[in-house]
Design a protein around this motif. Structure first.
Motif, PDB file in Angstrom:
ATOM      1  N   GLY A  22       0.827  -1.194   0.000  1.00  0.00           N
ATOM      2  CA  GLY A  22       0.000   0.000   0.000  1.00  0.00           C
ATOM      3  C   GLY A  22       0.863   1.245   0.000  1.00  0.00           C
ATOM      4  O   GLY A  22       1.825   1.341   0.760  1.00  0.00           O
ATOM      5  N   ILE A  23       0.530   2.165  -0.852  1.00  0.00           N
ATOM      6  CA  ILE A  23       1.233   3.438  -0.934  1.00  0.00           C
ATOM      7  C   ILE A  23       0.292   4.514  -0.401  1.00  0.00           C
ATOM      8  O   ILE A  23      -0.829   4.658  -0.903  1.00  0.00           O
ATOM      9  N   ALA A  24       0.741   5.250   0.610  1.00  0.00           N
ATOM     10  CA  ALA A  24      -0.089   6.321   1.159  1.00  0.00           C
ATOM     11  C   ALA A  24      -0.402   7.320   0.059  1.00  0.00           C
ATOM     12  O   ALA A  24       0.474   7.796  -0.644  1.00  0.00           O
ATOM     13  N   TRP A  25      -1.680   7.613  -0.089  1.00  0.00           N
ATOM     14  CA  TRP A  25      -2.151   8.508  -1.154  1.00  0.00           C
ATOM     15  C   TRP A  25      -3.058   9.548  -0.515  1.00  0.00           C
ATOM     16  O   TRP A  25      -3.842   9.230   0.363  1.00  0.00           O
ATOM     17  N   TYR A  26      -2.936  10.765  -0.952  1.00  0.00           N
ATOM     18  CA  TYR A  26      -3.657  11.870  -0.326  1.00  0.00           C
ATOM     19  C   TYR A  26      -4.420  12.714  -1.343  1.00  0.00           C
ATOM     20  O   TYR A  26      -3.946  12.909  -2.461  1.00  0.00           O
ATOM     21  N   SER A  27      -5.536  13.257  -0.916  1.00  0.00           N
ATOM     22  CA  SER A  27      -6.157  14.376  -1.625  1.00  0.00           C
ATOM     23  C   SER A  27      -5.386  15.617  -1.161  1.00  0.00           C
ATOM     24  O   SER A  27      -4.637  15.562  -0.171  1.00  0.00           O
ATOM     25  N   ALA A  28      -5.572  16.725  -1.831  1.00  0.00           N
ATOM     26  CA  ALA A  28      -4.854  17.950  -1.449  1.00  0.00           C
ATOM     27  C   ALA A  28      -5.176  18.353  -0.009  1.00  0.00           C
ATOM     28  O   ALA A  28      -4.272  18.714   0.763  1.00  0.00           O
ATOM     29  N   ASP A  29      -6.452  18.297   0.369  1.00  0.00           N
ATOM     30  CA  ASP A  29      -6.844  18.687   1.730  1.00  0.00           C
ATOM     31  C   ASP A  29      -6.255  17.757   2.782  1.00  0.00           C
ATOM     32  O   ASP A  29      -5.741  18.205   3.808  1.00  0.00           O
ATOM     33  N   ASN A  30      -6.344  16.438   2.543  1.00  0.00           N
ATOM     34  CA  ASN A  30      -5.800  15.485   3.512  1.00  0.00           C
ATOM     35  C   ASN A  30      -4.286  15.593   3.602  1.00  0.00           C
ATOM     36  O   ASN A  30      -3.722  15.473   4.687  1.00  0.00           O
ATOM     37  N   TRP A  31      -3.622  15.818   2.477  1.00  0.00           N
ATOM     38  CA  TRP A  31      -2.163  15.988   2.479  1.00  0.00           C
ATOM     39  C   TRP A  31      -1.781  17.170   3.367  1.00  0.00           C
ATOM     40  O   TRP A  31      -0.883  17.066   4.210  1.00  0.00           O
ATOM     41  N   ALA A  32      -2.486  18.296   3.208  1.00  0.00           N
ATOM     42  CA  ALA A  32      -2.184  19.493   4.000  1.00  0.00           C
ATOM     43  C   ALA A  32      -2.428  19.250   5.491  1.00  0.00           C
ATOM     44  O   ALA A  32      -1.622  19.663   6.334  1.00  0.00           O
ATOM     45  N   ARG A  33      -3.512  18.553   5.824  1.00  0.00           N
ATOM     46  CA  ARG A  33      -3.823  18.275   7.236  1.00  0.00           C
ATOM     47  C   ARG A  33      -2.800  17.342   7.861  1.00  0.00           C
ATOM     48  O   ARG A  33      -2.362  17.552   8.996  1.00  0.00           O
ATOM     49  N   VAL A  34      -2.421  16.301   7.136  1.00  0.00           N
ATOM     50  CA  VAL A  34      -1.437  15.350   7.679  1.00  0.00           C
ATOM     51  C   VAL A  34      -0.081  16.031   7.834  1.00  0.00           C
ATOM     52  O   VAL A  34       0.589  15.886   8.862  1.00  0.00           O
ATOM     53  N   LYS A  35       0.326  16.810   6.841  1.00  0.00           N
ATOM     54  CA  LYS A  35       1.614  17.514   6.920  1.00  0.00           C
ATOM     55  C   LYS A  35       1.629  18.497   8.089  1.00  0.00           C
ATOM     56  O   LYS A  35       2.612  18.568   8.837  1.00  0.00           O
ATOM     57  N   ALA A  36       0.536  19.235   8.270  1.00  0.00           N
ATOM     58  CA  ALA A  36       0.468  20.222   9.345  1.00  0.00           C
ATOM     59  C   ALA A  36       0.573  19.576  10.728  1.00  0.00           C
ATOM     60  O   ALA A  36       1.108  20.182  11.660  1.00  0.00           O
ATOM     61  N   TYR A  48       1.627  20.209  -2.530  1.00  0.00           N
ATOM     62  CA  TYR A  48       0.869  19.021  -2.881  1.00  0.00           C
ATOM     63  C   TYR A  48       1.184  18.595  -4.312  1.00  0.00           C
ATOM     64  O   TYR A  48       1.348  17.406  -4.582  1.00  0.00           O
ATOM     65  N   ALA A  49       1.292  19.552  -5.225  1.00  0.00           N
ATOM     66  CA  ALA A  49       1.591  19.227  -6.626  1.00  0.00           C
ATOM     67  C   ALA A  49       2.942  18.505  -6.732  1.00  0.00           C
ATOM     68  O   ALA A  49       3.070  17.534  -7.485  1.00  0.00           O
ATOM     69  N   ASP A  50       3.929  18.962  -5.970  1.00  0.00           N
ATOM     70  CA  ASP A  50       5.240  18.297  -5.957  1.00  0.00           C
ATOM     71  C   ASP A  50       5.107  16.881  -5.407  1.00  0.00           C
ATOM     72  O   ASP A  50       5.688  15.930  -5.930  1.00  0.00           O
ATOM     73  N   TRP A  51       4.345  16.735  -4.312  1.00  0.00           N
ATOM     74  CA  TRP A  51       4.157  15.403  -3.732  1.00  0.00           C
ATOM     75  C   TRP A  51       3.455  14.493  -4.733  1.00  0.00           C
ATOM     76  O   TRP A  51       3.885  13.347  -4.938  1.00  0.00           O
ATOM     77  N   HIS A  52       2.397  14.980  -5.361  1.00  0.00           N
ATOM     78  CA  HIS A  52       1.626  14.142  -6.269  1.00  0.00           C
ATOM     79  C   HIS A  52       2.484  13.663  -7.437  1.00  0.00           C
ATOM     80  O   HIS A  52       2.439  12.479  -7.797  1.00  0.00           O
ATOM     81  N   ALA A  53       3.287  14.547  -8.010  1.00  0.00           N
ATOM     82  CA  ALA A  53       4.171  14.156  -9.114  1.00  0.00           C
ATOM     83  C   ALA A  53       5.164  13.088  -8.656  1.00  0.00           C
ATOM     84  O   ALA A  53       5.390  12.092  -9.352  1.00  0.00           O
ATOM     85  N   MET A  54       5.744  13.275  -7.465  1.00  0.00           N
ATOM     86  CA  MET A  54       6.678  12.293  -6.924  1.00  0.00           C
ATOM     87  C   MET A  54       5.981  10.961  -6.684  1.00  0.00           C
ATOM     88  O   MET A  54       6.504   9.893  -7.016  1.00  0.00           O
TER      89      MET A  54
END
Length: 111
Positions: A22-36, A48-54
């Motif tokens: 399983g690869i952790a996958w995020y929506s933009a909102d969830n990515w921001a909340r988890v990072k914060a 988020y765009a950089d994370w998504h491309a990576m």
């Protein structure tokens, strides 16, 4: 019709039970909340765009290596509640453990 040999049946069983990564996958909102809320925000890409491309590139590389990998959509609320419940920090190791546990419990439910 010829019956499969014991070795063919064993290989088929092994293939059927091959674990999915399983690869952790995020929506933009969830990515921001988890990072914060993360104890290791430096492990995240700048945007988020950089994370998504990576993440898209990494998933393709993993699959090219022959590993059965699937994105697992992270809900920030569920992840953070799980961290609290298990007395774990919101860091890379805990996020990976969360994904693994969620996949395992989904697999157990389907078994």
């Amino acid at each position: 019709m010829k019956k499969p040999s014991p070795m063919q049946r064993l290989r088929a069983k092994s293939k059927a039970r091959m674990p999915v990564v399983g690869i952790a996958w995020y929506s933009a909102d969830n990515w921001a909340r988890v990072k914060a809320a993360a104890t290791d925000p430096d492990r995240f890409e700048a945007t988020y765009a950089d994370w998504h491309a990576m993440a898209v590139d990494a998933l393709a590389d993993i699959r090219k290596a022959g590993i059965d990998a699937d994105p697992f959509n992270i809900d920030a609320g569920r992840l953070l509640a799980w961290c609290l419940m298990h007395n774990k920090p919101n860091n890379a190791a805990s996020r990976a453990e969360f994904v693994s546990e969620m996949l395992r419990t989904q697999g157990d439910a389907g078994a």
